[in-house]
Structure formats: structure tokens, C-alpha cells
Scaffold this active site. Sequence first.
Site, PDB file in Angstrom:
ATOM      1  CD  GLU A 100      44.953  30.872  37.630  1.00  0.00           C
ATOM      2  OE1 GLU A 100      45.841  31.758  37.373  1.00  0.00           O
ATOM      3  OE2 GLU A 100      43.723  31.063  37.445  1.00  0.00           O
ATOM      4  CD  GLU A 141      43.868  30.402  42.393  1.00  0.00           C
ATOM      5  OE1 GLU A 141      43.030  31.239  41.463  1.00  0.00           O
ATOM      6  OE2 GLU A 141      45.272  29.319  42.018  1.00  0.00           O
TER       7      GLU A 141
HETATM    8  C1  BGP Z   1      44.930  32.880  39.640  1.00  0.00           C
HETATM    9  C2  BGP Z   1      46.309  32.482  40.231  1.00  0.00           C
HETATM   10  C3  BGP Z   1      46.279  32.728  41.634  1.00  0.00           C
HETATM   11  C4  BGP Z   1      45.652  34.521  42.106  1.00  0.00           C
HETATM   12  C5  BGP Z   1      44.564  34.637  41.520  1.00  0.00           C
HETATM   13  C6  BGP Z   1      43.732  35.994  41.635  1.00  0.00           C
HETATM   14  O1  BGP Z   1      45.378  33.561  38.077  1.00  0.00           O
HETATM   15  O2  BGP Z   1      46.345  31.091  40.587  1.00  0.00           O
HETATM   16  O3  BGP Z   1      48.064  32.774  42.048  1.00  0.00           O
HETATM   17  O4  BGP Z   1      46.982  34.828  42.394  1.00  0.00           O
HETATM   18  O5  BGP Z   1      44.403  34.284  40.261  1.00  0.00           O
HETATM   19  O6  BGP Z   1      44.947  36.999  40.936  1.00  0.00           O
HETATM   20  P1  BGP Z   1      45.394  38.219  41.419  1.00  0.00           P
HETATM   21  O7  BGP Z   1      46.112  37.790  42.517  1.00  0.00           O
HETATM   22  O8  BGP Z   1      45.963  38.696  40.300  1.00  0.00           O
HETATM   23  O9  BGP Z   1      44.420  38.923  41.861  1.00  0.00           O
END
Ligand code: BGP
Length: 484
Positions: free
Chosen positions: A197, A382
Site C-alpha cells: 500500500e 487483499e
Molecule cells: C490494509 C493492510 C493490511 C490489512 C488490511 C485490513 O491496509 O495492508 O495490513 O490489515 O488493510 O485492515 P485492518 O487490519 O485495519 O482491518
Amino acid sequence: MGFRKDFLWGGATAANQYEGGCFEGGRGLATSDIITNGSHTVPRRISVKNPDGTVEFKESRGSEFEFGCKGYIDPDTYYPSHRAVDFYHHYEEDIALMAEMGFRSFRMSISWTRICPKGTDEINEEGLDFYEKVFLECRKHNIEPVVTLCHFDVPLYLFEEMDGWSDRRVVGYFVTYCRAVYARYKDLVKYWLTFNEINFLNGAKNLGTHKIDDQTRFQALHHVFLASALAVIEGHKINPEFQIGMMMNYPLVYADDCHPDSVMKAELENRKHTFFADMQCFGYYPEYKLKEFVRKGIVLKTEPGDDAILKEGTVDFISFSYYHTGVVSRNDIETTGGNLVNHGKNKYLKANAWGWQIDAVGLRNVLNRLYYNYRRPVMIVENGLGSADEVEADGSINDDYRIDYLRQHIEQMRLAVDEDGVDLLGYMPWGWIDLVSAGTGEMKKRYGFVYVDMDDLGNGTLKRSRKKSFWWYKHVIETNGEEL
Ligand code: BGP
């Protein structure tokens, strides 16, 4: 028709949320190790000691410190990343679970400080050995590792001594780290992602900088762009077969009405994020960004040769995360939660308990935007639904809501492939196994097909159990996405 035969069905994780083993195997500390727990409503905090000895806990988003402050681990505070869900000691069991679901890919990240404890040139063989065992285990089960080189962690030493990515020396150190892992895993790993990201890199945690102003951020990002480009160039030298991609989050926004001012505002908001794809796919600063630098008085320190590096080190493919969309308007509108970014509410969409607005059609939209603007294969690394799952008295976890979410998104992926012709390489939903939330540090916000017995304060046995979605996803993979 349908997904390609070698479609990379799998799931995703990141070291600082999954691996644990923080103080084991010669690993050095990273900025992610000084991020405390948070909650649904209270953001996570980063803990540091100021030069005058006072200790501070500041919000991990938007924190700004005096340069010179040191990372501080408070013995009375819970830091979820230290043990996370302990992949470090459970990797064989976890990879067997992936294999049982039929995974063809596994997205994970290497913890930079496990390989280079300070982030500098010193290499920790024990760290290299650990990931070698992981990759061999994956290969044993015909699982293709998809490896992020840097997922929201900066070596603490570089944060403290060099102000992280704002210091150009860090580019060289990162390349040293990349060379070490490329050389060691050149026959075990084919797919690499440079920075997780990249469009969300900011401040102490993710850039290791003590300030968050635009000048510091864009100077640090210039170094990150160079490091990413060099990672591509060096990787191809070590193994020309490597596929090295960029990784961005795409928080698509719509205009809330068709007034041209609202539509323009939405375009400009989306461009804040696609700037990163422009950089990493085209290899130069687009004119709109140069104009913005002039407007804001941002002056980048560059060196001769930077332009050539950026141009030569463009990526082989685009990977991205996708969770929700948002809305902007020329008027003031009600906002809702989101993944590291808050946007306006969309009256047509439902949201999860954290306010992230669920929009499967938006995924098709994003797939088209990325593929047709950049003409690179795309990979979804993701996607998923964070939810507080309930364990029933008989131990079962009936996460039909997660199945619905994923089904709707896969349907849209199929349209993007079948009707739009997008070259989609794979799908790796986030947190295939429950892990620590990046935004809050909670365990309660679960994404997995596999449940992990652990609560927000780190209590639990770490026992893994299959949720209903486990069997559903296994069948999806078996039918190559034909039966949802
Ligand atoms: C993204 C990241 C991840 C992951 C995901 C979900 O921003 O790359 O590392 O965690 O989001 O977010 P969260 O864990 O805050 O629900």
C-alpha cells in the site's frame, strides 16, 4: 471462459500482523513493534522516548515527533505484533491448512529486520533460514509464495538514527536487503511485491520519519520510489524470471451527484492514489504532481541518474488491496470509516461494523481502471470482510456474511475477466487466517477462513479452527471459481 487455469487462488498476510517471534532468531526491532493495541474507536498508538526522557504515546496515524526520540517498549502495554498469531512457530500447521483448502498461492511479507536486524548491511543468516523453511514448505504443497518486501515496517534503528526513508542512505540499505533475499530464494519465489500500500505510506510507522509534513513525506517517498525501482532492476539481474509488482490500495470514490464540481472532486481524489501507479508503471513524475509540488513549495532533493532509475525500474504487474468505496461531494456530507482513509457515506451501500462500505461492483470498476490505464496484469492481494465472529457452543463458526461478501466480489472479478478482458493473475483475500488488525491492533476484527483463539489483549491458546467459509472457499478453488 472463466479464470485462467493457473489462477493464483490463495490468501494474504503480513509479518507484523501474523508472524510474531519478535525477539527470536536474531531479529531486530521495527517501527511496527512499538505500536500498541487500540480498539474499534480508539486508534493504535506509537510509543517513544523523547530526548528529555519523557515517554509519549501518540496516535499511529498523524503522529509527529521531535527528531531524536527513540522507540520505547513499555512493559505494561500490550503490543500485538510481538506474538501476533505466531506463524513463526505454526508455519507448518498453517501451510498444511492452506494446502487443505487447495491454495495455489500465499501472500506473506518478509520482516526486513529478521534479515537485517538494524536495517543496515549486516545480514542475519538465521532469518534467511527461517523463510527458506517457509518457502520450502509452500513448495512441498505446490503453493506459490507471493512475497512483500516491506509491509508497514521500518527497522527501528533507521527510524532513530536516520529519520527513516527521509534519508537517502536507506535506499542503499533496502537494496542490500533485497539482494540478500533474492539471492537466497531465487529458485523458491517468483512473485515479489515491493512496498505494501505504497499510497498509504506516511509518518513514523510506515516511513520511519519523525515528521508528517508534505515536504518530508514526498522526499521520503522519492526514496521509496527509487528503492522500489532498484528492487525491480536488481531482482531481474538475479533472476530474469522474477515477476516484481507494485502494491497499492484503491479506495475508489464516486461523486455523490452529477454536478461537475463533485465529479471533478472525485477524479482528483482518486488521482491522489493512482499517482503511485503512474509513478511505478510509467517511471516518471506526472505533470499534475510537479504542478502540485510547485504550488505547495515542495522541493525534492534528487541526484543525477534518478530519472533513469525510475524509468528502468517500472513494475511487471500491479497488485492491489480493495475493501470499500467512498463518496465525495462539493457539499459537506456525512463521513464513514474506511481503510486508513475516511470518505463520505454512500446511501446505496451497506457497511461493515467498522463503517467500511461494501461495494463488489466497485471492484470490477477498479480492475478495469488499473488494467486499461496501465496495461499490466493485475493481482488482487487483499480483499475481505472484517467482522467479529461468534464461536457457537459446538465450536462451529458460521460466517455466512463473509461468504456472501466474497461471493459477490468474485462474481465481479469474473465479469471483469469474462466480459471486460482484464488479465487477472490471482486472488488472495486478506487475513486468510485471523490476525492482528493493521488499523487498530484488534483481534476482534477477523477476516479469516480459519479462526485463531486469541483476544484483543493477547489471551488465548492460538488454536486454529476451520470456519464455515473454509469449506466454501475450498470448493471455490476446486471449481476454479465456477461454483460460488
Ligand atoms: C490494509 C493492510 C493490511 C490489512 C488490511 C485490513 O491496509 O495492508 O495490513 O490489515 O488493510 O485492515 P485492518 O487490519 O485495519 O482491518
